[in-house]
Design an enzyme around this catalytic site. Structure first.
Site, PDB file in Angstrom:
ATOM      1  N   LEU A  78      90.574 145.438 -38.733  1.00  0.00           N
ATOM      2  CA  LEU A  78      89.901 145.521 -37.441  1.00  0.00           C
ATOM      3  C   LEU A  78      89.983 146.940 -36.846  1.00  0.00           C
ATOM      4  O   LEU A  78      91.077 147.488 -36.690  1.00  0.00           O
ATOM      5  CB  LEU A  78      90.550 144.516 -36.465  1.00  0.00           C
ATOM      6  CG  LEU A  78      89.878 144.409 -35.101  1.00  0.00           C
ATOM      7  CD1 LEU A  78      88.491 143.823 -35.223  1.00  0.00           C
ATOM      8  CD2 LEU A  78      90.734 143.561 -34.159  1.00  0.00           C
ATOM      9  N   ASP A  79      88.816 147.494 -36.522  1.00  0.00           N
ATOM     10  CA  ASP A  79      88.728 148.793 -35.842  1.00  0.00           C
ATOM     11  C   ASP A  79      89.375 149.926 -36.626  1.00  0.00           C
ATOM     12  O   ASP A  79      89.825 150.923 -36.052  1.00  0.00           O
ATOM     13  CB  ASP A  79      89.347 148.720 -34.426  1.00  0.00           C
ATOM     14  CG  ASP A  79      88.655 147.690 -33.545  1.00  0.00           C
ATOM     15  OD1 ASP A  79      87.470 147.423 -33.787  1.00  0.00           O
ATOM     16  OD2 ASP A  79      89.299 147.160 -32.633  1.00  0.00           O
TER      17      ASP A  79
END
Lengths: 284, 284, 284, 284
Positions: free
Chosen positions: D227-228
């Protein structure tokens, strides 16, 4: 960064196969290209390039002779070759404002600007002690209405004797005369304390204050005969608002002036700037 | 943000005790000050302020009467009071370029601009379908060399009938005539696609390309009779380099134009802009 | 700017009528308010302010006594009053990197930072000659694993003896111990070479290079016990791209570090920074 | 700009003579190089390039065959060739926030993004009318705790059926599952509303508010399983201060999000982005 390399700056009329010819030449002699930039300028129909090549494959003089013979002649190329082991020789012109001068000396001392500082010339004696403490020559050449011609003649001689590659006007508040500009064309770098073409000439921060702009800037450019009209190398701005007096603009502007001048000078020192008509191509 | 508040914009000659008098008035009636800005302008010797006060302590009309009587008269104050529950009424003028129009509609729809969109007026019919899909009135008022006087007269009537508080030129490519500018002074907001005062007038990106600047910008300003010379509300810039054609500048400039226009308009809608001579005070 | 003024920094619980009470006090004694900022902080429910008042209406000591009696007690206010004619006393801690040190000296010499430079302390002897040439005391206090406690004790004594108002870590590469941080809380200003909270701790440019960010930054903050977590005063960034090596990031980052540190320090010197929990309110 | 051209993206192990071989190939067949970028990545020892070549010298299929045979095999090159006359096919994923969606549609309509908009997929029905008014397919695929696997399977099928070249998460507030990320690796472009690596995950503006940063930003990156953490394509920031609430940060952040996403997407559409490990090389 520490290995020695040659930098090629070149321009020629645009046609098919330029990159192939130039890079083919280096490949033929086993020259390792470290970085390369190419640009086709629509306005001038010119093709511009900058290459860094590791210096270990050929000596400087041989390279110049071979490149001219095998590449440049055929492409009608104007070109220059630079050796990273030879530092550019820089002279500074300054008046009474210290921030750009101090900043250039700090960067030079920290080895953030790859150059030899050959001398500082000023129309005021104020920075003599500072400059000489850094073991750099200082020349005090006062300028007034009656001695301009001689003063510039004297300055031009000094600059030539120092074999200067770049002359930096670090907030030098005198307007250079035409002959002087012509003699060192493409070598004189000025910092103007406005976002050109806005606020040409004297007191740009006062002009900015009057006009109510919300940003103020600085411009690093080559000096030509036309005041504040030479090819722009670098610009930047900072935000202001209604609450900033002229004095505060002047204070805040200093940071932009210093940084823009240092960046512009650095591009020049690293042979990143090519001039096409009255504009610059800066290969970063 | 959602609670109702009054905004006071005021200016008066500078003297001791202005803030005390103004805020003392609100304290007396238990008016809770949400935010406050004060500024003494040295050039005009004027004192400027903006206050947000929670609306729960007094009704709008009473406040206006009391403030005039107890504060404003004595201080020789010019002032306006605004009620956050009453949205400003905005009309848009547009030609054929869509980016600013589309952007304003997006922000309005997302409730990021607190306003009523009363109508769009254009000298081209292109955006009729788009505007009407959003249930906003669209008026096609063509302009040519022969009908200018009537066209502006018609537009002025429309704008008055809509009780418009702000008129936004969203890349409207016609030059408004003097009467029109005078009639709506301080209410017409334009976006000019350059970093003014550089590149006034037509084709600023072409001018920027010619001049070789390294940054391009946009300027949001109030329209006055003098073309591109009205008080600047907001400006911003982006970096370009030699490789950007005029077309690429135009494309990249759109983002700056949209954002600068939206920010400038928003300052106006929130009553953050006061005009002093030909400059703005923007209380952010 | 040259006239003498008092600066009031204050905070108190929010309620109706604070501004009226404070400014009413100054109005009563004919104190001319030069600038004023007010801010209601929702998180802490605190009300913060900064005022500059011309010093010609009352002497400093009387003002302090009267303000406490007539205003501060009632509002449960924490406040400080500063006299613009008394310069803040600043000490600098530095290791081997020169750019921030040189920059602070340049600004100080040019009177762009209103302060007294009381001394420079370093864990290396390198800048002794430079500092002493500027007629500033230089103290060489080496730090190693075994002498930390004594070294910080010695430094703390020095700093107290110089009656230091601010201690600037100009790229000081040692981590201060807890006692030291606690002793000078709110007075130690550090420049961290990243855009915090990204890249805490050692070698932030290496971390930035690894992570592939497109912007690098610097952060000026007050030092607290938690490393790189103190209240942020100022930040800024510059653009980089894939072609920049760690070395080039370090070089380009210097400009941001210098400017951000100088801006942050200047806000502190001008009493523009108030601390609320772990955040700053900076009244510009 | 309007003339048809081929774009070559390529990478190979670094060695002497790469540029010569590649450009020599085009010169041999009279292929006019419009622009070229080369980059030697020290970390991966890889050599990366992007060339635009006028399409008038050879048909697309022949070029692919010849280039593989005469250049790529020998250099152990990974490469792709793109035809400017074939627009990339883009699908958008959106939730309830409209600003990025509206902005992408505005740019697409204005022909500022060269792409085909094939469909919009959303876990909410809100934008159905808006999207369909633009004559683009809209698919409502609700997602909840129980249907995730099926929902992503359905979405993946849709995206494949549309022969999508790029999938844009325009503030899509669901976390894609691993299989989905893997299936479209290098094709999913997200806009995260912080200056990564700061403030990963949910509510970055709230995190920014808590931390007291003076700048907020947005990051456009390729989506990977983590994530990210995918390769960053573009970032930008704006200045805030203590007076901005979380709501104001969210509002002001929208402009940065829109612009950064549009710039990042545009780099992808123009084949300017090459991925090296977890970083991007963006040839501008």
């Amino acid at each position: 960064m520490s290995e020695r390399f040659y930098t090629l700056n070149a321009s020629c009329p645009d046609q098919v196969g330029i990159i192939a010819k130039v890079t083919g030449f280096f490949a033929k002699y086993n020259g390792w290209i470290l970085s390369s930039h190419f640009f086709a300028d629509e306005t001038s129909q010119g093709y511009f390039m900058r290459l860094e090549v590791r210096a270990d494959f050929m000596d400087f003089q041989s390279l110049k002779i071979l490149f001219e013979k095998e590449v440049a002649q055929d492409l009608k190329m104007r070109w220059q070759l630079f050796d990273s082991s030879i530092l550019k020789r820089v002279a500074i012109l300054v008046s009474k404002q210290e921030h750009c001068l101090f900043d250039l000396f700090s960067r030079w001392r920290a080895k953030d600007l790859n150059m030899e500082m050959v001398c500082v010339i000023s129309n005021h004696p104020d920075f003599k002690e500072f400059v000489e403490w850094h073991k750099v020559d200082f020349h005090y050449i006062p300028i007034n209405e009656n001695n301009k011609r001689e003063a510039y003649f004297k300055m031009a001689n000094l600059i030539q004797n120092y074999q200067t590659d770049a002359l930096v006007l670090a907030r030098y508040m005198q307007i250079l005369n035409k002959e002087f500009c012509a003699q060192f064309q493409g070598k004189i770098i000025n910092i103007h304390h406005s976002f050109l073409p806005s606020f040409i000439g004297a007191k740009p921060y006062h002009q900015a204050y009057q006009s109510g702009v919300k940003l103020i800037g600085a411009t690093c450019h080559y000096v030509t005969e036309e005041l504040d009209k030479g090819p722009i190398i670098e610009q930047d701005i900072i935000r202001i608002d209604h609450s900033h007096s002229v004095e505060e603009m002047i204070l805040r502007g200093k940071d932009i002036e210093k940084n823009v001048l240092a960046r512009g000078l650095n591009y020049h020192l690293e042979n990143r700037v090519l001039i096409a008509n009255n504009k610059t191509i800066v290969f970063k």
